[in-house]
Design a protein around this motif. Structure first.
Motif, PDB file in Angstrom:
ATOM      1  N   TRP A 148       0.780  -1.232   0.000  1.00  0.00           N
ATOM      2  CA  TRP A 148       0.000   0.000   0.000  1.00  0.00           C
ATOM      3  C   TRP A 148       0.815   1.286   0.000  1.00  0.00           C
ATOM      4  N   ALA A 161      -8.351   1.319  -2.769  1.00  0.00           N
ATOM      5  CA  ALA A 161      -8.957   0.522  -1.703  1.00  0.00           C
ATOM      6  C   ALA A 161      -9.686   1.408  -0.702  1.00  0.00           C
ATOM      7  N   LEU A 165     -13.496   1.043   0.681  1.00  0.00           N
ATOM      8  CA  LEU A 165     -13.789   0.898   2.108  1.00  0.00           C
ATOM      9  C   LEU A 165     -14.673   2.037   2.604  1.00  0.00           C
ATOM     10  N   TYR A 178     -13.668  -0.102   8.857  1.00  0.00           N
ATOM     11  CA  TYR A 178     -12.528  -0.248   7.941  1.00  0.00           C
ATOM     12  C   TYR A 178     -11.808   1.085   7.748  1.00  0.00           C
ATOM     13  N   SER A 207      -3.834  -3.276   5.426  1.00  0.00           N
ATOM     14  CA  SER A 207      -4.042  -4.696   5.124  1.00  0.00           C
ATOM     15  C   SER A 207      -5.092  -5.295   6.046  1.00  0.00           C
ATOM     16  N   THR A 210      -8.564  -3.941   5.033  1.00  0.00           N
ATOM     17  CA  THR A 210      -9.010  -4.497   3.757  1.00  0.00           C
ATOM     18  C   THR A 210      -9.454  -5.947   3.910  1.00  0.00           C
ATOM     19  N   TYR A 213     -12.737  -6.136   5.680  1.00  0.00           N
ATOM     20  CA  TYR A 213     -13.808  -5.818   4.733  1.00  0.00           C
ATOM     21  C   TYR A 213     -14.129  -7.014   3.846  1.00  0.00           C
ATOM     22  N   ILE A 247      -4.611  -9.249  -4.065  1.00  0.00           N
ATOM     23  CA  ILE A 247      -4.652  -7.784  -4.062  1.00  0.00           C
ATOM     24  C   ILE A 247      -3.295  -7.223  -4.433  1.00  0.00           C
ATOM     25  N   LEU A 257     -11.848  -5.686  -5.050  1.00  0.00           N
ATOM     26  CA  LEU A 257     -12.568  -5.606  -3.776  1.00  0.00           C
ATOM     27  C   LEU A 257     -14.079  -5.591  -3.991  1.00  0.00           C
TER      28      LEU A 257
END
Length: 628
Positions: A148, A161, A165, A178, A207, A210, A213, A247, A257
């Protein structure tokens, strides 16, 4: 005698009920025992239900009556949300790191050049549900790069992402679950160490958020089996480490996602409904109709204006289009004309009421009560959560029973073929929420009386009148031996006593039952109490599902005709036929669910399960805000 027998049967009608003392209901010891052992269907069943290891009752013992026992129903729980645990980032530090200097440059993902950033891993204090924490640890233990971050901050993948989220509410989730703080672009004095430390902290938190989620959107935040004993689901497993690896390799993280959320037509209909409800500015004024109003065709009534106003507010768009001329011409007069009767009948039909044009308590309850926009939003969110417990694809052929709707729906070739009214368990004898597979149709069935009914309903009568069951034509067995009802010591234990009702026009199960073996001894069946289907509120059974048109359902699952089913019934013999192919059955509980046209219909929370779901949401929210 016939009158007395029929009256008693009405009292005892059940079909199924809860079991006790670890002994399954007697109805589970009929033909299903044979099919579970893969024996061929028998033409006629003479086998008694057997209770292995039970001792024969001794009339001489227990001369003093025991206190009347009771079999209690499953209970609702105080929801215990899964606590968060700290991700063990210290063990993720690569052993080649000595002090703060690495022996080699890191091959970092996404073009980063944060050469020594991993040395800050032990300082990260990130928390996540246990399975998520474990997946994060497994992922970073096997790699050196980041997913990320890059030298200048969060990378493109992180920004994509974060957008998904942040939009979690659109798929029925809580965005705060999230939420991840993005590191500042500037640090005092260009403190490179502080910047790298903040970025590593963001990496691990990102992480964890994500994966939380992903897990939530695939299987739901709430563990249904922690809500109550009436919920029975095997939770879906999600390979979170593999998800994070995918991912890391993805060129479109947002698309990946979004693809984790269910895409079945039912879920998508709920998602569209939630979006439409959220867009509404507020609730319309409540409709009031005078208490005791009874509006009949042809009779003028001043409350008619309020009835029409209620239909304008709560009627479907299709109904209002169909009766557009009537609605536009109505000037608030009390004359209940044929055109207005047709309008009311249409409204009653789409709300599952008897379309007779008579506006009484049931119609008024819908016209004046119903759901506000906010309550609809709440129901849709609960439905989206519960939909995640079911398979993402319900199948092209299945039976769907929605308890709050008091309806069963047969789907084949990917479309609803027919529906029918059902009777489900009363509030004291609730029907479970689970999924199974239909395996057998039994014609002219015996009703094996569950221990719960023997104890809770029959035993008080039998202690005063031991011959009660004999007179009603029931068959009694003690430890595998047929006996007279008079010969049983009803003051002692009933654990070894089996009671069943032979096939007859008065049999509690009617002409047939449709079985899907489950630990709750629940199935679909006919009933001699046809009048129950005329009621709007049909939570009236001991837990099983009574069908308004059992022959049609039996023909559908057997892949035959209604005429063939009628012949099987007319034969008069007790026999079972296996379905050619097992069919999924969803014994479900949704207060918001799409109809065959995709429009969301709303139903009363007959068992108050939405309330318990709301409590579970709140418990989860609190648990996920409690870090450290």
């Amino acid at each position: 005698m016939k009158l007395m027998k029929s009256a008693a049967i009405v009292t005892l009608l059940a079909g199924c009920a809860f079991t006790s003392f670890g002994v399954q209901g007697a109805e589970a010891y009929t033909l299903m025992d044979l099919f579970r052992k893969k024996r061929p269907p028998v033409e006629e069943v003479q086998v008694w239900p057997r209770f292995g290891g039970m001792q024969e009752a001794n009339p001489a013992q227990d001369s003093v009556p025991r206190a009347l026992p009771r079999v209690t129903s499953p209970r609702y729980y105080t929801y215990k949300a899964e606590p968060l645990r700290r991700i063990d980032t210290a063990k993720l530090l690569d052993p080649v790191v000595t002090g703060s200097v690495r022996n080699d440059a890191l091959p970092l993902a996404q073009g980063t050049s944060l050469a020594d950033a991993r040395r800050f891993l032990p300082d990260v204090a990130a928390y996540a549900p246990a399975v998520v924490a474990k997946a994060v640890e497994a992922f970073y233990a096997g790699r050196e790069g980041f997913v990320w971050i890059e030298e200048n901050g969060p990378n493109v993948a992180a920004k994509a992402a974060l957008s998904v989220l942040g939009d979690a509410a659109s798929v029925g989730l809580d965005p705060q679950d999230y939420a991840v703080s993005v590191p500042s672009d500037t640090f005092e004095g260009n403190d490179m160490m502080a910047r790298e430390k903040a970025l590593v902290d963001f990496e691990i938190r990102m992480s964890a958020a994500t994966l939380t989620y992903v897990q939530d959107t695939v299987r739901g935040r709430i563990d249904p089996n922690r809500v109550s004993g009436y919920h029975d689901f095997k939770r879906k497993s999600v390979n979170l480490t593999a998800k994070l690896e995918n991912i890391a390799r993805s060129h479109d993280v947002a698309a990946y996602l979004k693809a984790q959320t269910p895409t079945g037509p039912e879920f998508l209909a709920l998602k569209r409904e939630l979006e439409a409800l959220e867009a509404k500015s507020g609730d319309a004024p409540r409709i009031t109709i005078a208490p005791g109003t009874l509006l009949k065709p042809g009779i003028a009534n001043p409350e008619l204006a309020n009835v029409v106003a209620g239909i304008r507010q709560k009627g479907s768009d299709a109904l209002k289009v169909e009766h557009a001329l009537t609605l536009s011409a109505y000037q608030g007069t009390p004359d209940y004309t044929p055109e207005l009767v047709a309008l009311v009948e249409g409204f009653q039909k789409e709300n599952g009421l008897k379309p007779d044009g008579v506006v009484g308590k049931a119609s008024i309850r819908i016209l004046t009560g119903g759901d506000t926009t906010q309550s609809k939003i709440d129901k849709v969110r609960v439905a989206m959560e519960q939909a995640r417990w079911l398979p993402a694809d319900l199948g092209s052929r299945y039976v769907f029973i929605n308890q709050p709707a008091f309806m069963a729906y047969y789907h084949d070739q990917g479309a609803e073929q027919f529906s029918m009214r059902v009777v489900v368990g009363s509030k004291a004898n609730q029907t479970y929420f689970f999924e199974d597979e239909i395996q057998t149709v039994e014609f002219n069935p015996y009703w094996g009386v569950p221990q719960s009914i023997i104890i809770n309903e029959m035993l008080p009568k039998l202690r005063n009148d031991p011959g009660y069951l004999d007179r009603l034509g029931y068959q009694v067995e003690v430890a595998g031996r047929a006996v007279s009802s008079y010969d049983v010591n009803w003051n002692g234990s009933t654990t070894g006593v089996a009671v069943r009702q032979p096939p007859s026009s008065d049999n509690a199960l009617g002409e047939l039952k449709i079985l899907f073996p489950n630990s709750h001894a629940i199935y679909m069946h006919d009933t001699p109490s046809k009048s129950f289907f005329k009621k709007d509120q049909r939570a009236l059974s001991h837990g099983c599902v009574r069908l308004a048109d059992p022959r049609r359902m039996a023909a559908a699952v057997l892949g035959t005709t209604v005429d063939d089913v009628a012949e099987q019934v007319a034969d008069g013999r007790n026999k079972g036929v296996q379905v050619p192919q097992k069919i999924p059955v969803y014994v479900a509980y949704f207060t918001a669910w799409p109809n065959k046209d995709g429009a969301i219909e709303y139903f009363d929370d007959v068992y108050e399960r939405d309330m318990y779901m709301s409590r579970a949401f709140e418990a989860t929210r609190i648990a996920r805000r409690a870090e450290g």
